[in-house]
Design an enzyme around this catalytic site. Structure first.
Site, mmCIF file in Angstrom:
data_model
loop_
_atom_site.group_PDB
_atom_site.id
_atom_site.type_symbol
_atom_site.label_atom_id
_atom_site.label_comp_id
_atom_site.label_asym_id
_atom_site.label_seq_id
_atom_site.Cartn_x
_atom_site.Cartn_y
_atom_site.Cartn_z
ATOM 1 N N GLU A 159 -0.772 44.624 7.476
ATOM 2 C CA GLU A 159 -1.795 45.441 6.832
ATOM 3 C C GLU A 159 -2.729 44.612 5.964
ATOM 4 O O GLU A 159 -3.894 44.906 5.825
ATOM 5 C CB GLU A 159 -1.128 46.542 5.996
ATOM 6 C CG GLU A 159 -2.137 47.491 5.372
ATOM 7 C CD GLU A 159 -1.638 48.920 5.309
ATOM 8 O OE1 GLU A 159 -0.794 49.304 6.138
ATOM 9 O OE2 GLU A 159 -2.099 49.662 4.435
ATOM 10 N N ASP A 206 1.822 49.017 7.067
ATOM 11 C CA ASP A 206 2.708 49.801 6.204
ATOM 12 C C ASP A 206 3.258 51.005 6.965
ATOM 13 O O ASP A 206 2.619 51.547 7.858
ATOM 14 C CB ASP A 206 1.946 50.300 4.958
ATOM 15 C CG ASP A 206 1.678 49.164 3.991
ATOM 16 O OD1 ASP A 206 2.240 48.073 4.194
ATOM 17 O OD2 ASP A 206 0.901 49.362 3.047
ATOM 18 N N TYR A 242 8.766 49.736 -0.585
ATOM 19 C CA TYR A 242 7.464 50.389 -0.476
ATOM 20 C C TYR A 242 7.338 51.511 -1.515
ATOM 21 O O TYR A 242 8.185 52.405 -1.573
ATOM 22 C CB TYR A 242 7.314 50.952 0.940
ATOM 23 C CG TYR A 242 5.897 51.316 1.272
ATOM 24 C CD1 TYR A 242 4.888 50.363 1.208
ATOM 25 C CD2 TYR A 242 5.558 52.618 1.634
ATOM 26 C CE1 TYR A 242 3.590 50.694 1.498
ATOM 27 C CE2 TYR A 242 4.253 52.955 1.936
ATOM 28 C CZ TYR A 242 3.277 51.990 1.864
ATOM 29 O OH TYR A 242 1.991 52.319 2.142
#
Ligand SMILES: [Zn+2]
Ligand SMILES: [Zn+2]
Length: 940
Positions: A7, A105, A311
């Site tokens: 990403e 992600d 995350y």
């Protein structure tokens, strides 16, 4: 080649570092974009979205008759690359790849970014295998597992993201355009409306109205003070709040010694260890550490990218069974919190705590690596510690409290006090961020008698509901289904940057309130959370493949069309309403001259100033810098002396420029030039201020009679002041011209400021073009201007300055251009050279040139070069032709260059003549030597 698409660049690098494991890792840069290669594998990072959706061409013009705001609802959209260099590198790599793994992600946004990369890859390589790696932490274990178990891209999840993108664009663009046009606002002043943004703002406005409508109620509380074993103890009356003062007073008056302990209730309370962090609970906890929501997310994302935490965008509060808690604890032993980790391992509860929400995408936020303060920096370390300690707390045992409630009796009135003692600290040992506090009471026995030291009666008022803090608002948004875990903090940041809300806790600004109320009144669907909730539910259906993206977008279009039916019918009313009510946001206070209202005015073409509401009767005004230096707005500060709101210039991406009180600013910026007038005294300066005359220009505009009356001055003094002001004004004009001249020519460069250069030049007496034109290069160098630049500036200054002088002497602009082009710059040249020379070199007729020469020489008070009569000139020509080897053509050239006869030829400088005529120098020397010989004979 196996291409891995991450990403962001930083995650591409981390993935390469982790997966390369001992293999040689090399970084290449291609047009500023890095790739990381090891063995057969190359990783490349995107920059989030590398394409964006926009309307088809034609919709960009806001004032188009054809493409109205409503037409944006059904407008077709296209995808345009926003990061061209990354897109082209990605496609270059994709052509050579035999496998592409999307490693963006792991959430809706990441899936959409992955799909965008998928499409870019497919466009250049139809056959390559494309798979998807999903991971919640950038750690060795997670990555190895993810790359060994790749799956397919989840197109349904990406479609949900795409639907959200389209719907947000369509709502935001059409409504923003409609409201801004109705209120006649453009440029930096537009009124933005958004699908999630507007209902969120609506909540803040509603809360403000509740606060305003709140009527406080008075109530009374009765308490007493007693003591035991040297400790002071306060006990409250068990009635709680008294709404009747007489009743409260009665209770107080009846309270009499002795205070009897009537009951001692002991108990225990279990204090459950907290559940794991999801995004919202994390933001709330980070707010207690003093971090705004946006900051908390930025830091958490950074920690994730660097492998320290998992995350941070997650709704999950239950650790999945696959999470290797033992492994994490082992890793955390290497952190500075080893002692707490060891304690947790030794005291671990059988099962970790769990929250109410369980989802399959990401685990709750937890630490994944060991980090130190040196590695992370203070703020990031603070967040890291919070996440780490929360993780430990979820594994730690519950805490136990011993509770104590004592009841007292005094003269028939009942009082109570409570205490709490942590008997088993449990999770509090490793998590000091909770608010629980111990209150330890001495031991009481039923029947015991105590002294009453004091009985108090407090009058209090009920409080209005509190304004939202950022973290409270995020919690509330989550409850209402407004936005997503990834966007909520961004929505709030947007409301702040658009000046709809301010402060913390948040309160609406006037504009924020007016826009909300207008929408509520005329199209309430836009500000109600239920519309947004419906759309969020539809997103979920797309993810679950029970509805298609097209179907959801179609329904959203219908909702928006219905809103527009209402809006368009009321366009005039909405526009007038917003305009009238927001005019107030530009008001600054009373005009010092007439008592009217001073307000900031914005005109077309970036002009802005402060003017009076009684214009044209009152012409008082204060100039402001052009809007490209910052859009002028009012702030809440008020000048003690002038009672005017402060003014601030705001510019995107730049620090705001505070002007402060506009009148103080006006006075101080004119003080120096007023003081420079010869007859100005401090006393006179005060008189001027007291009479509301602030500038040289106002003085210069006054009539002597009017000024004499206004200032109570003798007529002669007033007349002198007006004359001096006129001279000063002219000087100021020339100074500002000189400043502009330099500003236009000096290239902006880091570390040098115009203000400093001007100041240095001023120190050397250079404030006007005239002085600059005559300045030495050294003077410019002293002011910090380099050699080459100084040479150019001086040459330009000469041209501009003498150009002005010659224009003033009467040379027409067209002719002036020709003189300057031929290199005749100073007025002196006109008197020193022969008109014939000027005429030949500029191509203008001799008659015209002679007229100009006469004008200039008269202005300089110099004699004009003598005119040559026809007879004389014929005679001279004949003379010249007698010289051996000098033909008709050469004679003509000499005459034009101002050498009409033998005498002047003999006296001339050969080099100069050569330059003016193009005749070789040697030739002229030869003519002169011939003449010299003749001179002896004919006595010239
Ligand atoms: Zn006024
Ligand atoms: Zn002031």
């Amino acid at each position: 080649m196996h291409l891995i698409v991450a990403e962001k660049n930083i995650s591409a690098r981390r993935i390469a570092e982790i997966l390369s494991e001992g293999k040689k890792l090399t970084e290449h840069r291609d047009a500023g974009v890095s790739t990381y290669s090891f063995g057969d594998i190359t990783t490349v990072g995107l920059r989030g979205h590398v394409v964006e959706i926009d309307f088809e061409p034609g919709y960009q013009n806001w004032r188009s008759e054809e493409y109205t705001p409503r037409s944006l609802i059904d407008a077709r959209t296209i995808k345009v690359p926003t990061e061209k260099r990354i897109v082209s590198l990605l496609q270059k790599l994709a052509r050579k790849a035999d496998r592409v793994t999307i490693a963006t992600d792991f959430d809706t946004e990441g899936e959409l970014i992955g799909k965008e990369a998928f499409e870019l890859v497919r466009a250049v390589n139809a056959k390559v295998l494309i798979d998807r790696a999903r991971f919640s932490a950038i750690t060795k274990q997670e990555l190895q597992h993810a790359f060994a178990n790749t799956t397919e891209l989840d197109f349904a999840l990406a479609a949900a993201g795409e639907a959200r993108q389209s719907i947000d664009l369509m709502w935001g663009a059409s409504l923003t355009r409609f409201i801004s046009l109705a209120a006649r606002r453009g440029g930096q002043n537009i009124l933005s409306v958004g699908r999630v943004q507007s209902p969120t703002l609506g909540m803040i406005v509603d809360r403000e109205k509740e606060i305003e409508a709140f009527v406080p109620e008075t109530y009374w509380q009765v308490a007493l003070e007693t003591g035991k074993s040297g400790e002071q103890i306060e006990a409250r009356h068990t009635h709680g709040r008294f709404h009747n003062k007489a009743e409260a007073e009665g209770a107080r008056d009846r309270t009499r010694d002795p205070l009897l302990v009537t009951e001692v209730k002991e108990g225990t309370k279990q204090d459950r260890a907290p559940s794991p962090f999801d995004t919202t609970t994390y933001i709330v906890a980070a707010a207690r550490l003093g971090l705004s929501a946006a900051n908390a997310m930025r830091i958490a994302e950074d920690l994730y990218m660097n492998g320290f935490i998992s995350y941070p965008r997650t709704d999950n509060t239950v650790y999945p069974p696959s999470l290797d808690i033992d492994g994490i604890l082992k890793t955390l032993r290497g952190s500075p919190f080893r002692k707490d980790v060891e304690w947790t391992i030794a005291n671990r509860r059988p099962l970790p705590t769990r929250g109410k929400k369980s989802s399959t995408d990401h685990p709750p936020i937890h630490p994944t690596g060991a980090g130190t303060r040196e590695q992370l920096g203070d703020d990031a370390f603070k967040v890291y510690e919070l996440v780490l300690r929360r993780f430990l707390a979820t594994l730690a045992p519950d805490a136990q409290w011993k509770t104590l409630k004592i009841l007292f009796g005094a003269g028939g009135e009942e009082y109570t006090t409570t205490g709490g003692q942590l008997t088993e600290p449990g999770w509090h040992t490793v998590y000091p961020f909770s608010e629980a506090k111990e209150v330890i009471l001495p031991v009481f026995v039923t029947g015991e008698k105590l002294p009453i030291k004091k009985v108090t009666l407090d009058e209090k008022e009920t409080q209005p509901p509190a304004r939202y803090t950022q973290s409270k608002l995020i919690q509330r948004m989550e409850e209402l289904g407004l936005g997503t875990k990834s966007t909520r903090h961004e929505v709030i940041a947007k409301l702040v940057s658009r000046k709809y809300v301010e402060g913390n806790p948040l309160r609406p600004t006037l504009v924020g309130r007016v826009v909300t109320e207008s929408l509520e009144q005329h199209a309430d669907a836009v500000t109600r959370p239920d519309m947004t909730q419906t759309i969020e539910a539809h997103m979920q259906q797309i993810k679950e493949k029970t509805r298609t993206r097209e179907d959801v977008i179609r329904e959203s279009r219908e909702m928006l069309h219905a809103a527009f039916d209402q809006l368009e019918a009321n366009e005039q009313v909405i526009g007038d309403d917003i305009r009238n009510r927001t005019a107030e946001e530009m008001n600054l206070g009373k005009c010092p001259v007439c008592g009217g209202m001073l307000a900031i005015k914005h005109l077309r073409g970036n002009t802005q100033f402060i003017g009076c509401s009684r214009y044209p009767e009152c012409t008082f005004n204060i100039g402001l810098p052009m809007a490209q230096w910052g859009f002028a707005v009012r702030t809440d500060d008020i000048c003690d002396k002038h009672h005017l709101n402060f003014v601030r210039l705001v510019r995107k991406g730049a620090r705001p420029w505070d002007i402060g009180c506009p009148l103080c600013h006006h006075i101080s910026s004119n003080r120096e030039s007023l003081a420079e007038m010869p007859s100005m005294t401090p006393a006179l300066a005060d008189t001027l201020l007291a009479s509301h005359i602030y500038t040289v220009a106002e003085l210069a505009r006054s009539t002597p009679e009017g000024l004499a009356k206004r200032l109570c001055l003798p007529a002669a003094d007033a007349a002198r002041l007006v004359t001096e002001a006129g001279t000063m004004l002219e000087k100021l004009r020339r100074r500002s011209e000189c400043r502009k001249f330099l500003r236009d020519r000096l290239i902006p460069r880091k570390g040098r400021s115009y203000a400093k250069i001007m100041e240095a030049l001023k120190g050397q007496g250079i404030t006007e073009l005239a002085a600059l034109a005559h300045a030495e290069p050294g003077a410019l160098k002293n002011a910090g201007i380099g050699d080459a630049e100084a040479g150019q500036v001086l040459a330009d200054a000469k041209t501009v300055y003498y150009g002005q002088v010659l224009r003033e002497m009467g040379i027409p602009a067209v002719s002036l251009k020709k003189y300057l082009a031929a290199g005749f710059i100073t007025p002196d040249t006109f008197c020193d050279l022969k008109p014939e020379t000027l005429s030949e070199r500029t191509g203008m007729s001799l008659g015209t040139v002679q007229k100009h020469v006469a004008l200039v020489c008269k202005a300089l008070n110099k004699p004009a070069p003598a005119k040559v009569s026809k007879v004389q000139s014929e005679k001279g020509r004949k003379e010249l032709l007698t010289i051996k080897g000098l033909g008709e053509q050469t004679a003509e050239k000499l005459i034009l260059a101002g050498i009409p006869d033998r005498k002047s030829l003999l006296a001339a400088d050969p080099a100069a003549v050569a330059a003016a005529t193009g005749i070789a120098v040697q030739k002229i020397r030869d003519y002169q030597s011939v003449l010299r010989k003749k001179k002896e004979i004919i006595q010239l």
